[in-house]
Design a protein around this motif. Structure first.
Motif, PDB file in Angstrom:
ATOM      1  N   PHE A  44       0.841  -1.192   0.000  1.00 47.68           N
ATOM      2  CA  PHE A  44       0.000   0.000   0.000  1.00 47.68           C
ATOM      3  C   PHE A  44       0.878   1.246   0.000  1.00 47.68           C
ATOM      4  O   PHE A  44       1.863   1.322   0.734  1.00 47.68           O
ATOM      5  N   VAL A  45       0.507   2.237  -0.837  1.00 46.66           N
ATOM      6  CA  VAL A  45       1.332   3.441  -0.998  1.00 46.66           C
ATOM      7  C   VAL A  45       0.623   4.722  -0.583  1.00 46.66           C
ATOM      8  O   VAL A  45       1.247   5.773  -0.507  1.00 46.66           O
ATOM      9  N   HIS A  62     -15.604   4.080  -9.532  1.00 42.94           N
ATOM     10  CA  HIS A  62     -14.324   4.626  -9.965  1.00 42.94           C
ATOM     11  C   HIS A  62     -13.264   3.537 -10.107  1.00 42.94           C
ATOM     12  O   HIS A  62     -13.317   2.512  -9.429  1.00 42.94           O
ATOM     13  N   PHE A  63     -12.291   3.806 -10.961  1.00 40.44           N
ATOM     14  CA  PHE A  63     -11.126   2.936 -11.127  1.00 40.44           C
ATOM     15  C   PHE A  63     -10.018   3.760 -11.769  1.00 40.44           C
ATOM     16  O   PHE A  63     -10.248   4.899 -12.193  1.00 40.44           O
ATOM     17  N   GLN A  64      -8.830   3.200 -11.822  1.00 38.70           N
ATOM     18  CA  GLN A  64      -7.714   3.801 -12.546  1.00 38.70           C
ATOM     19  C   GLN A  64      -7.185   2.787 -13.555  1.00 38.70           C
ATOM     20  O   GLN A  64      -7.065   1.609 -13.254  1.00 38.70           O
ATOM     21  N   HIS A  65      -6.898   3.289 -14.766  1.00 36.92           N
ATOM     22  CA  HIS A  65      -6.334   2.447 -15.817  1.00 36.92           C
ATOM     23  C   HIS A  65      -4.865   2.132 -15.499  1.00 36.92           C
ATOM     24  O   HIS A  65      -4.179   2.931 -14.874  1.00 36.92           O
ATOM     25  N   PRO A  66      -4.380   0.965 -15.967  1.00 33.60           N
ATOM     26  CA  PRO A  66      -2.950   0.652 -15.822  1.00 33.60           C
ATOM     27  C   PRO A  66      -2.115   1.732 -16.511  1.00 33.60           C
ATOM     28  O   PRO A  66      -2.581   2.327 -17.480  1.00 33.60           O
ATOM     29  N   GLN A  70      -5.433   0.433  -9.144  1.00 31.16           N
ATOM     30  CA  GLN A  70      -5.348   0.395  -7.681  1.00 31.16           C
ATOM     31  C   GLN A  70      -6.099  -0.788  -7.088  1.00 31.16           C
ATOM     32  O   GLN A  70      -7.237  -1.054  -7.455  1.00 31.16           O
ATOM     33  N   GLY A  71      -5.461  -1.462  -6.137  1.00 26.89           N
ATOM     34  CA  GLY A  71      -6.156  -2.317  -5.205  1.00 26.89           C
ATOM     35  C   GLY A  71      -6.537  -1.448  -4.018  1.00 26.89           C
ATOM     36  O   GLY A  71      -5.805  -0.517  -3.669  1.00 26.89           O
ATOM     37  N   TYR A 138      -2.755   8.096  -6.794  1.00 30.10           N
ATOM     38  CA  TYR A 138      -3.782   8.651  -7.671  1.00 30.10           C
ATOM     39  C   TYR A 138      -3.130   9.305  -8.885  1.00 30.10           C
ATOM     40  O   TYR A 138      -2.136  10.012  -8.778  1.00 30.10           O
ATOM     41  N   SER A 139      -3.711   9.084 -10.055  1.00 30.31           N
ATOM     42  CA  SER A 139      -3.285   9.728 -11.290  1.00 30.31           C
ATOM     43  C   SER A 139      -4.516  10.208 -12.038  1.00 30.31           C
ATOM     44  O   SER A 139      -5.311   9.397 -12.534  1.00 30.31           O
ATOM     45  N   ALA A 140      -4.674  11.524 -12.138  1.00 30.83           N
ATOM     46  CA  ALA A 140      -5.831  12.100 -12.833  1.00 30.83           C
ATOM     47  C   ALA A 140      -5.873  11.664 -14.299  1.00 30.83           C
ATOM     48  O   ALA A 140      -6.951  11.490 -14.870  1.00 30.83           O
TER      49      ALA A 140
END
Length: 191
Positions: A44-45, A62-66, A70-71, A138-140
């Motif tokens: 975890f970061v 919500h999710f984030q693309h590779p 995120q887990g 997090y990456s917008a």
């Protein structure tokens, strides 16, 4: 610690033990060695926290693309939520299916949502605070979303659309089939 698989085997409900007396209780919420051995060996970061003032507040899906997928390890600090994970792995046999769990400050339950799943929740009490650990920052530029009440997913939310509080952004998210297109051979159509 009680570990329970949901209808999506990779999404795990975890209920840490509580040791109480007349003063209150003590609970070990997270231990890296046990989590890695029994659930998933991740790092975890970042820790995030949100407050939702109103009953029926929806945040997600919500999710984030590779490569910033995120887990998430989600828990409630105050109040209660109906927490949901949706499988968005195109090659998965459970693509588009969802699992949900009731998490509250009272029950102490947590939900592990691995990378490859969209996440959302609905508050079941006012002034609900949730805290969640994530495995990527997090990456917008890599954020994505799916409509919270997409009929193709069919999440059985506790409140109707007329009863929820939702941001304009979340109310305008695309549907699953607009976000993720499966090859025709995978959905049973001959090429």
């Amino acid at each position: 610690m009680d570990i329970e698989a949901t209808s999506l085997p990779e999404v795990i409900k975890i209920t840490p033990a509580r040791f109480g007396d007349n003063r209150g209780y003590f609970s070990e919420l997270y231990r890296e060695d046990l989590f890695g051995a029994r659930i998933n060996d991740v790092h975890f970061v970042q820790d995030n926290q949100s407050l939702s003032w109103q009953l029926g507040t929806v945040r997600g899906l919500h999710f984030q693309h590779p490569p910033f997928g995120q887990g998430k390890l989600v828990r409630v600090v105050t109040g209660a939520i109906f927490d949901v994970a949706v499988d968005i792995r195109i090659d998965s046999p459970t693509f588009g299916q969802w699992a949900g769990a009731h998490l509250s400050a009272d029950n102490g339950a947590q939900l592990w949502i691995p990378e490859g799943f969209a996440h959302g929740f609905m508050t079941l009490q006012p002034n609900t605070i949730i805290n969640y650990k994530v495995t990527a920052s997090y990456s917008a530029l890599h954020e994505g979303g799916i409509l919270w009440n997409d009929p193709d997913i069919g999440i059985d939310w506790p409140f109707t659309q007329q009863q929820v509080q939702i941001s304009s952004r979340d109310s305008m998210q695309p549907r699953l089939h607009e976000t993720f297109v499966r090859p025709l051979t995978e959905v049973g159509v001959d090429s």
